[in-house]
Design an enzyme around this catalytic site. Structure first.
Site, PDB file in Angstrom:
ATOM      1  N   TYR A 148       0.820  -1.217   0.000  1.00 56.66           N
ATOM      2  CA  TYR A 148       0.000   0.000   0.000  1.00 56.66           C
ATOM      3  C   TYR A 148       0.851   1.263   0.000  1.00 56.66           C
ATOM      4  O   TYR A 148       0.387   2.319  -0.431  1.00 56.66           O
ATOM      5  CB  TYR A 148      -0.911   0.026   1.234  1.00 56.66           C
ATOM      6  CG  TYR A 148      -2.246  -0.656   1.075  1.00 56.66           C
ATOM      7  CD1 TYR A 148      -2.344  -1.956   0.603  1.00 56.66           C
ATOM      8  CD2 TYR A 148      -3.422   0.014   1.429  1.00 56.66           C
ATOM      9  CE1 TYR A 148      -3.571  -2.578   0.482  1.00 56.66           C
ATOM     10  CE2 TYR A 148      -4.659  -0.614   1.311  1.00 56.66           C
ATOM     11  CZ  TYR A 148      -4.721  -1.898   0.835  1.00 56.66           C
ATOM     12  OH  TYR A 148      -5.945  -2.504   0.723  1.00 56.66           O
TER      13      TYR A 148
ATOM     14  N   LYS B 183       3.033 -15.284   2.060  1.00 54.98           N
ATOM     15  CA  LYS B 183       3.187 -16.013   0.798  1.00 54.98           C
ATOM     16  C   LYS B 183       4.672 -16.329   0.654  1.00 54.98           C
ATOM     17  O   LYS B 183       5.331 -15.945  -0.329  1.00 54.98           O
ATOM     18  CB  LYS B 183       2.643 -15.154  -0.363  1.00 54.98           C
ATOM     19  CG  LYS B 183       2.575 -15.869  -1.694  1.00 54.98           C
ATOM     20  CD  LYS B 183       1.508 -16.958  -1.783  1.00 54.98           C
ATOM     21  CE  LYS B 183       1.629 -17.709  -3.090  1.00 54.98           C
ATOM     22  NZ  LYS B 183       0.763 -18.920  -3.148  1.00 54.98           N
TER      23      LYS B 183
ATOM     24  N   ASP C 120      -3.066 -18.320   0.362  1.00 60.65           N
ATOM     25  CA  ASP C 120      -4.091 -19.015  -0.435  1.00 60.65           C
ATOM     26  C   ASP C 120      -4.744 -20.119   0.390  1.00 60.65           C
ATOM     27  O   ASP C 120      -5.972 -20.291   0.369  1.00 60.65           O
ATOM     28  CB  ASP C 120      -3.511 -19.557  -1.760  1.00 60.65           C
ATOM     29  CG  ASP C 120      -2.191 -20.295  -1.598  1.00 60.65           C
ATOM     30  OD1 ASP C 120      -1.607 -20.285  -0.501  1.00 60.65           O
ATOM     31  OD2 ASP C 120      -1.734 -20.896  -2.600  1.00 60.65           O
TER      32      ASP C 120
ATOM     33  N   ASP D 252      -6.391  -6.947   4.208  1.00 60.33           N
ATOM     34  CA  ASP D 252      -7.530  -6.292   3.564  1.00 60.33           C
ATOM     35  C   ASP D 252      -8.454  -7.354   2.962  1.00 60.33           C
ATOM     36  O   ASP D 252      -9.669  -7.349   3.179  1.00 60.33           O
ATOM     37  CB  ASP D 252      -7.022  -5.350   2.465  1.00 60.33           C
ATOM     38  CG  ASP D 252      -8.153  -4.685   1.698  1.00 60.33           C
ATOM     39  OD1 ASP D 252      -9.092  -4.203   2.363  1.00 60.33           O
ATOM     40  OD2 ASP D 252      -8.107  -4.665   0.457  1.00 60.33           O
TER      41      ASP D 252
ATOM     42  N   ASP E  66     -12.330  -9.038   4.531  1.00 61.72           N
ATOM     43  CA  ASP E  66     -13.614  -9.061   3.806  1.00 61.72           C
ATOM     44  C   ASP E  66     -14.158 -10.491   3.782  1.00 61.72           C
ATOM     45  O   ASP E  66     -15.357 -10.725   3.962  1.00 61.72           O
ATOM     46  CB  ASP E  66     -13.448  -8.566   2.362  1.00 61.72           C
ATOM     47  CG  ASP E  66     -13.732  -7.076   2.222  1.00 61.72           C
ATOM     48  OD1 ASP E  66     -13.390  -6.323   3.158  1.00 61.72           O
ATOM     49  OD2 ASP E  66     -14.292  -6.659   1.184  1.00 61.72           O
TER      50      ASP E  66
HETATM   51  C1  IPM Z   1     -10.410  -1.254   4.145  1.00 57.25           C
HETATM   52  C2  IPM Z   1     -10.658  -0.613   2.813  1.00 57.25           C
HETATM   53  C3  IPM Z   1      -9.494   0.324   2.506  1.00 57.25           C
HETATM   54  C4  IPM Z   1      -8.245  -0.506   2.431  1.00 57.25           C
HETATM   55  C5  IPM Z   1      -9.681   1.184   1.247  1.00 57.25           C
HETATM   56  C6  IPM Z   1     -10.952   1.980   1.277  1.00 57.25           C
HETATM   57  C7  IPM Z   1      -8.487   2.081   1.035  1.00 57.25           C
HETATM   58  O1  IPM Z   1     -10.836  -1.583   1.847  1.00 57.25           O
HETATM   59  O2  IPM Z   1     -10.272  -0.504   5.131  1.00 57.25           O
HETATM   60  O3  IPM Z   1     -10.378  -2.480   4.220  1.00 57.25           O
HETATM   61  O4  IPM Z   1      -7.946  -1.103   1.398  1.00 57.25           O
HETATM   62  O5  IPM Z   1      -7.537  -0.565   3.437  1.00 57.25           O
HETATM   63 MG    MG Z   2     -10.957  -3.559   2.613  1.00 55.07          MG
END
Ligand code: IPM
Ligand code: MG
Length: 364
Positions: A145, A195, A227, A251, A255
């Site tokens: 990032y 990884k 993975d 990240d 999710d």
């Molecule tokens: C998160 C989001 C952010 C990230 C984006 C909005 C920059 O996806 O906080 O998980 O990738 O960190």
């Molecule tokens: Mg995110």
């Protein structure tokens, strides 16, 4: 920080549903302050798309200053399709990344906890997700990032896009310590995700995490390739206690982990490591449902519980919020994202009001 004296909270609602869920979180903070006799001052600031529209930049200097002067920062969510074509420096997401870097928030805690009553809301079988209670510790100010060089340029007549995945020993050490310490207060297990079969940065990551682990003899450590971890999270999520990983893997995996809980609208987060903490839901701005009173405010409200706990050391207040959320879910109230579990459908504001009511009932 004790429970005495004014606590100043910088509030950044952001874009899309960020504004709607933040409104509910602020009501909860007000109620807690009244019930428990705290003086909490909130001040709003702009970041992300709304900052771009108002000031031309995603993170105005005044916002970063306010955050630095505050004891804690609350953030809704930033982004939206209207800014998709902006150049990289003028994307709303730069606002959030600038805040994380500017405040030195290298440790992002993302707990995923399956409420028993919501096991049926997950897309996975209830017996797989029941009892899941894991914590993702995501490195937040390094890795791909932020690595240099980066950018899009021309090489030999065609465009190339470049990002750099780099981790320094010190960055790995400090996030590993956060993970081991967190595991000490939980079930004593750390899974480090990398990884290392392909990436040198991961080989260093693995070696340094193992080294730090030697100072935590009571914590068990295992290493897992990313993975495989993605697979294990849906095959047998109950095996995880604390997962520590890099910025980008964290990240993605967070999710994925959110779906165990039934909805990404359930996941709060705390970003720590600097002078103050920043608290935000894991979800985004959900432009498709923004402004329609459909968003789930629970992740934002649970993020305020994390603020009470980590920034203010007010465990009782944090627990009161968490208990109120659990009661409302137990009673069967659901925002649209949770309706797979069955129950009574309510909107954003109604969900917020119900949680407030339950705080009333349980407060002292
Ligand atoms: C998160 C989001 C952010 C990230 C984006 C909005 C920059 O996806 O906080 O998980 O990738 O960190
Ligand atoms: Mg995110």
């Amino acid at each position: 920080m004790g429970s005495k004296g004014e606590k100043r909270v910088a509030v950044i609602p952001g874009d899309g549903i960020g504004k709607e869920v933040m409104a509910q979180a602020l009501l909860v903070i007000e109620e807690i302050a009244t019930r428990y006799g705290h003086c909490i001052g909130t001040e709003e600031a702009l970041a992300g798309g709304s900052a771009l529209d108002a000031t031309g930049v995603p993170l105005p200097e005044s916002t970063l200053d306010l955050c630095k002067r505050s004891h804690a920062v609350l953030l809704g969510a930033v982004g939206g399709p209207q800014w998709d074509d902006n150049p990289p420096e003028l994307k709303p997401e730069k606002g959030i990344l600038g805040l994380r870097a500017g405040l030195g928030l290298f440790a992002n805690l993302r707990p995923a906890h399956v409420y028993p009553t919501l096991a049926g809301a997950s897309s996975l079988k209830p017996e797989i997700v029941k009892g899941v209670d894991l914590l993702i510790v995501r490195e937040l100010t390094g890795g791909i990032y932020f690595g240099q060089p980066r950018g899009i340029s021309k090489r030999n007549g065609q465009e190339v896009g470049i990002n750099t995945l780099i981790y320094r020993t010190s960055e790995i050490e400090r996030i590993a310590r956060v993970a081991f310490e967190a595991a000490g207060k939980r079930r004593g297990r750390v899974t480090s995700v990398d990884k290392a079969n392909v990436l040198e940065s991961s080989q260093l990551w693995r070696r340094v995490v193992s080294e730090v682990g030697k100072s935590f003899p009571d914590i068990s450590l295992n290493h897992m390739l990313v993975d495989n971890c993605a697979m294990q999270l849906i095959a047998d999520p109950g095996q995880f206690d604390v997962i520590v990983t890099t910025n980008m893997f964290g990240d993605i995996l967070s999710d994925e982990a959110s779906m165990l809980t039934g909805s990404i609208g359930m996941l709060p987060s705390a970003s720590l490591g600097g002078r103050n903490g920043l608290y935000e839901p894991v979800h985004g701005t959900a432009p498709d449902i923004a402004g329609r009173d459909l968003a789930n405010p629970i992740a934002m409200i649970a993020s305020t519980a994390m603020m009470f706990k980590y920034s203010f050391g007010l465990e009782r207040e944090a627990a009161a919020i968490e208990t109120a959320i659990a009661s409302v879910l137990d009673e069967g109230y659901r925002t649209a994202d949770l309706m797979a579990a069955g129950g009574r459908s309510v909107g954003t504001r109604e969900m917020g009001r119900l949680i407030l009511d339950r705080l009333d009932a349980k407060g002292h």
